[in-house]
Design an enzyme around this catalytic site. Structure first.
Site, PDB file in Angstrom:
ATOM      1  N   PHE A  78     -82.157 -51.665  24.481  1.00 56.50           N
ATOM      2  CA  PHE A  78     -81.996 -52.399  23.227  1.00 56.50           C
ATOM      3  C   PHE A  78     -82.161 -51.473  22.030  1.00 56.50           C
ATOM      4  CE2 PHE A  78     -83.626 -54.831  19.609  1.00 56.50           C
ATOM      5  CZ  PHE A  78     -82.607 -55.756  19.471  1.00 56.50           C
ATOM      6  N   CYS A 120    -109.443 -67.287  11.181  1.00 52.55           N
ATOM      7  CA  CYS A 120    -109.620 -68.645  10.666  1.00 52.55           C
ATOM      8  C   CYS A 120    -111.085 -69.091  10.683  1.00 52.55           C
ATOM      9  CB  CYS A 120    -108.750 -69.620  11.458  1.00 52.55           C
ATOM     10  SG  CYS A 120    -106.980 -69.378  11.167  1.00 52.55           S
ATOM     11  N   CYS A 168    -109.256 -68.782  15.890  1.00 49.39           N
ATOM     12  CA  CYS A 168    -109.204 -67.316  15.912  1.00 49.39           C
ATOM     13  C   CYS A 168    -110.252 -66.729  14.968  1.00 49.39           C
ATOM     14  CB  CYS A 168    -107.807 -66.816  15.546  1.00 49.39           C
ATOM     15  SG  CYS A 168    -107.441 -66.808  13.773  1.00 49.39           S
ATOM     16  N   ASP A 199     -90.037 -51.880  28.584  1.00 51.64           N
ATOM     17  CA  ASP A 199     -88.593 -52.074  28.550  1.00 51.64           C
ATOM     18  C   ASP A 199     -87.928 -50.711  28.733  1.00 51.64           C
ATOM     19  OD1 ASP A 199     -88.782 -50.831  26.092  1.00 51.64           O
ATOM     20  OD2 ASP A 199     -88.502 -52.655  24.935  1.00 51.64           O
ATOM     21  N   HIS A 201    -104.422 -63.472  13.700  1.00 51.82           N
ATOM     22  CA  HIS A 201    -104.162 -64.920  13.740  1.00 51.82           C
ATOM     23  C   HIS A 201    -102.856 -65.243  14.451  1.00 51.82           C
ATOM     24  CE1 HIS A 201    -103.443 -69.070  12.709  1.00 51.82           C
ATOM     25  NE2 HIS A 201    -102.252 -68.678  12.293  1.00 51.82           N
ATOM     26  N   CYS A 234    -107.266 -73.824  13.982  1.00 45.90           N
ATOM     27  CA  CYS A 234    -107.258 -72.598  14.787  1.00 45.90           C
ATOM     28  C   CYS A 234    -108.667 -72.043  14.926  1.00 45.90           C
ATOM     29  CB  CYS A 234    -106.346 -71.560  14.121  1.00 45.90           C
ATOM     30  SG  CYS A 234    -106.292 -69.979  14.982  1.00 45.90           S
ATOM     31  N   ASP A 265     -91.225 -62.069  24.946  1.00 39.69           N
ATOM     32  CA  ASP A 265     -91.836 -61.031  24.114  1.00 39.69           C
ATOM     33  C   ASP A 265     -91.088 -60.974  22.793  1.00 39.69           C
ATOM     34  OD1 ASP A 265     -90.330 -58.136  23.638  1.00 39.69           O
ATOM     35  OD2 ASP A 265     -89.423 -59.322  25.240  1.00 39.69           O
TER      36      ASP A 265
END
Length: 371
Positions: free
Chosen positions: A97, A309, A306, A93, A335, A304, A266
């Site tokens: 911002f 998990c 991942c 970016d 996660h 999940c 994002d």
């Protein structure tokens, strides 16, 4: 090469669309969520871990890397990819911002933004030309124009002048850009005013950017108002170019954005709440610090796959946070990023199979149970 968007399929009931964004460093499947690596790192994560959960593109921040360690150092290292050991696409970016977020610590003029460094208090100047110089040195795949992000609420006259300045700055960014391997995206501004959004989009489209972002949202306005702005702004953008909604990363806003034709998202949200002990799960958000998880030996999210998990229980995660162990931050971040990256994959599959609307309904039937 300039990034190229390929439209694969459109939803028959909504404006949701499936696509591919071709870049120098690989193809990105859209709609996509981009983990935020503000300071050349996604907080607590290694690049190998990000690849392991199939992150296809990450975002880094021009403002922060300019102040530390400096774009010239990163250029000497061979560019941002080599510096942080990431060989997939990166979007940077422009810093607009972050400058907006400084509030009273910054002053805007036609030339650019003068601000105090949050690191050492030194006075700095960021102009459209400087923002492009920094991004050219970082050698990201996608760079963003330097824009002025108007606050919410703001009166129409202020937003009009801000929007027109953003258009003038966009032209200066094009003129300053000299990295042929980098694609520069425009940013549509205009606050919550439909006619100003239309004018901004028209001016930027005339500049023929390879992609367009919608900025100035998720700045404190009600979500319903953000959705309303998306409803009339997204159709203004070219159909065969990518559309990026900046700073949005909650499941509800992602589904609404996809439904309205957004391709890229994002947000620091999943990593930030993860470091604070909150998990995004199939059955809603879970605050792992709550006492009810003290003797819970089930995974954070039983649906999940991942690393977290598959290997750890809620009781263990709660213990890590209560003991202030860094591993807790890493496991929750792992996660949450996996959850969102794979939610996007499920969304893409639902568009491919033309069942996006029913998938959205099924997802929120579970998610809104709020475990």
């Amino acid at each position: 090469m300039e990034v190229r968007y390929e439209l694969i399929r459109e939803c028959s009931e909504t404006k949701a669309r499936l696509g591919m964004l071709h870049t120098n460093r690989g193809t990105i499947n859209t709609p996509i969520f981009m983990p935020v690596g503000t300071q050349a790192t996604v907080k607590t994560m290694t690049t190998e871990e990000l690849k392991g959960m199939n992150a296809e593109i990450i975002l880094s921040n021009t403002y922060h890397l300019y102040l530390r360690p400096g774009h010239e150092l990163i250029k000497k290292a061979g560019g941002l990819h080599k510096f942080m050991n990431w060989d997939r696409p990166i979007l940077t970016d422009s810093g607009g911002f972050q400058v907006f977020s400084l509030g009273k610590l910054r002053k805007l003029s036609e030339e650019g933004a003068t601000f105090q460094s949050h690191i050492d208090g030194s006075q700095q100047v960021l102009t459209p030309e400087k923002a492009i110089e920094i991004q050219n040195a970082l050698d990201s795949d996608i760079a963003m124009v330097f824009d002025e992000c108007a606050p919410y609420p703001a009166d129409r006259n202020y937003v009009y002048n801000s929007m027109k300045r953003t258009s003038r700055w966009a032209k200066r960014c094009i003129d300053a850009n000299n990295n042929p391997n980098q694609s520069l995206f425009g940013i549509v501004q205009g606050g919550m005013y439909q006619d100003l959004r239309e004018e901004s989009a028209k001016e930027l489209i005339e500049m023929d950017f390879p992609g367009y972002a919608i900025g100035g949202l998720s700045v404190g306005e009600p979500k319903e108002l953000m959705y309303e702005v998306l409803e009339y702004t997204v159709p203004l953008l070219p159909k065969l170019k990518p559309r990026y909604l900046m700073g949005v990363g909650t499941p509800d806003a992602i589904f609404e954005g996809v439904e309205k034709g957004i391709d890229m998202f994002d947000c620091v949200h999943p990593t930030r709440i993860g470091r604070n002990g909150t998990g995004m799960t199939t059955y809603g958000r879970v605050n792992i610090k709550n006492a009810k998880h003290h003797e819970s030996f089930k995974p954070l999210d039983p649906e999940c796959e991942c690393y977290t998990c598959r290997n750890y229980t809620r009781a263990y995660l709660r213990h890590l946070f209560k003991a202030n162990e860094v591993l807790g931050l890493r496991l929750m971040t792992t996660h949450n990023l996996y959850f969102l990256i794979h939610l996007m994959k499920k969304i893409r599959n639902s568009i491919q199979e033309d069942r996006f609307v029913s998938f959205k309904r099924e997802f929120f039937d579970k998610y809104n149970r709020n475990d």
